[in-house]
Design a protein around this motif. Sequence first.
Motif, short mmCIF file in Angstrom:
data_model
loop_
_atom_site.label_atom_id
_atom_site.label_comp_id
_atom_site.label_asym_id
_atom_site.label_seq_id
_atom_site.Cartn_x
_atom_site.Cartn_y
_atom_site.Cartn_z
N GLU A 282 0.16 1.97 -11.04
CA GLU A 282 -1.20 2.36 -10.66
C GLU A 282 -1.16 3.65 -9.83
O GLU A 282 -0.22 3.89 -9.06
N VAL A 283 -2.20 4.46 -9.99
CA VAL A 283 -2.27 5.71 -9.25
C VAL A 283 -2.20 5.47 -7.75
O VAL A 283 -1.54 6.22 -7.02
N ASP A 284 -2.85 4.41 -7.28
CA ASP A 284 -2.82 4.10 -5.84
C ASP A 284 -1.40 3.85 -5.35
O ASP A 284 -1.04 4.24 -4.23
N ASP A 285 -0.59 3.20 -6.18
CA ASP A 285 0.80 2.93 -5.81
C ASP A 285 1.60 4.23 -5.74
O ASP A 285 2.42 4.43 -4.82
N ILE A 286 1.38 5.09 -6.72
CA ILE A 286 2.09 6.38 -6.75
C ILE A 286 1.73 7.21 -5.53
O ILE A 286 2.60 7.76 -4.84
N VAL A 287 0.43 7.28 -5.25
CA VAL A 287 -0.04 8.06 -4.09
C VAL A 287 0.53 7.48 -2.80
O VAL A 287 0.99 8.22 -1.92
N LYS A 288 0.53 6.16 -2.68
CA LYS A 288 1.07 5.51 -1.48
C LYS A 288 2.55 5.86 -1.30
O LYS A 288 2.99 6.22 -0.20
N GLY A 289 3.32 5.76 -2.39
CA GLY A 289 4.76 6.05 -2.31
C GLY A 289 5.04 7.48 -1.87
O GLY A 289 5.89 7.73 -1.02
N LEU A 290 4.30 8.42 -2.43
CA LEU A 290 4.52 9.83 -2.09
C LEU A 290 4.06 10.13 -0.67
O LEU A 290 4.70 10.89 0.06
N ARG A 291 2.96 9.53 -0.26
CA ARG A 291 2.46 9.76 1.09
C ARG A 291 3.38 9.15 2.15
O ARG A 291 3.45 9.65 3.28
N LEU A 292 4.07 8.09 1.79
CA LEU A 292 5.02 7.48 2.73
C LEU A 292 6.29 8.31 2.88
O LEU A 292 7.08 8.06 3.78
N GLY A 293 6.48 9.28 1.97
CA GLY A 293 7.63 10.17 2.13
C GLY A 293 8.61 10.20 0.99
O GLY A 293 9.65 10.88 1.09
N ALA A 294 8.33 9.49 -0.11
CA ALA A 294 9.24 9.56 -1.26
C ALA A 294 9.26 10.98 -1.83
O ALA A 294 8.24 11.67 -1.84
N ASP A 295 10.41 11.41 -2.30
CA ASP A 295 10.55 12.76 -2.85
C ASP A 295 10.12 12.83 -4.31
O ASP A 295 9.83 13.91 -4.82
N ASP A 296 10.09 11.69 -4.98
CA ASP A 296 9.62 11.64 -6.36
C ASP A 296 9.28 10.18 -6.68
O ASP A 296 9.65 9.26 -5.95
N TYR A 297 8.57 9.98 -7.80
CA TYR A 297 8.11 8.64 -8.17
C TYR A 297 8.18 8.55 -9.69
O TYR A 297 7.52 9.30 -10.40
N ILE A 298 9.00 7.63 -10.18
CA ILE A 298 9.18 7.45 -11.62
C ILE A 298 8.78 6.01 -11.97
O ILE A 298 9.14 5.07 -11.27
#
Length: 216
Positions: A81-97
């Motif tokens: 879900e877009v919300d999960d991707i946004v959450k992961g990146l905002r928490l500091g992940a460098d990428d999301y696959i």
Amino acid sequence: MYSILIVEDSPRINQLIKTGLVDQYKCYQALDANQANKWMDQVPIDLVILDIMLPQVNGYELLPVFKEEQIPVIFLTAKTEVDDIVKGLRLGADDYITKPFHLDELAARVEAVLRRRYGGSKELSYEDFTVDLSKKNVKSNGKDIKLTQKEYELFIYLVKNRGISLSREKIYQAVWDFAGEFSETRTVDLHVQRLRKKLNLDNKLKTIYKYGYRLE
């Protein structure tokens, strides 16, 4: 060779990821947070591939452990879900696959994150010092120099900014990854003092009065 920690609770997927990367990187495998923390204590890690849906401690909760050590993280997860991707990146992940994924794409993303974080070079030189960025090892005239994690990160930051006057606040924000109100002058000063002593940098690591430091 860069070291990658794979934190994925599915043994099959964990092994699949390792199979796609092991020819280029040293890979360590963990099925949960406890195993991940044990590897962190034992070996230097350059990048983490992290699942979110882990048992007991999930990937969102585990992420700050790696960010505290300035280790880049790629989320690899079935949460699409877009919300999960946004959450992961905002928490500091460098990428999301997201899963399912292609090994070629994963390898390319890993290479890109490592290049951004370490500049594509595995070695850094300054005076008589040589730094192996993949092993996080510092040598002087071929002899190993033992530094703590933060001493190492501070030295790398100073070398990469050689000749530039750096405020204590800027150093603290860069090395300790802190963006709030600055009040940790003593932390910076103590680590600079230790670096001077361990690396014999009294004549090179200059104090800028009431401001910060500059490595000549």
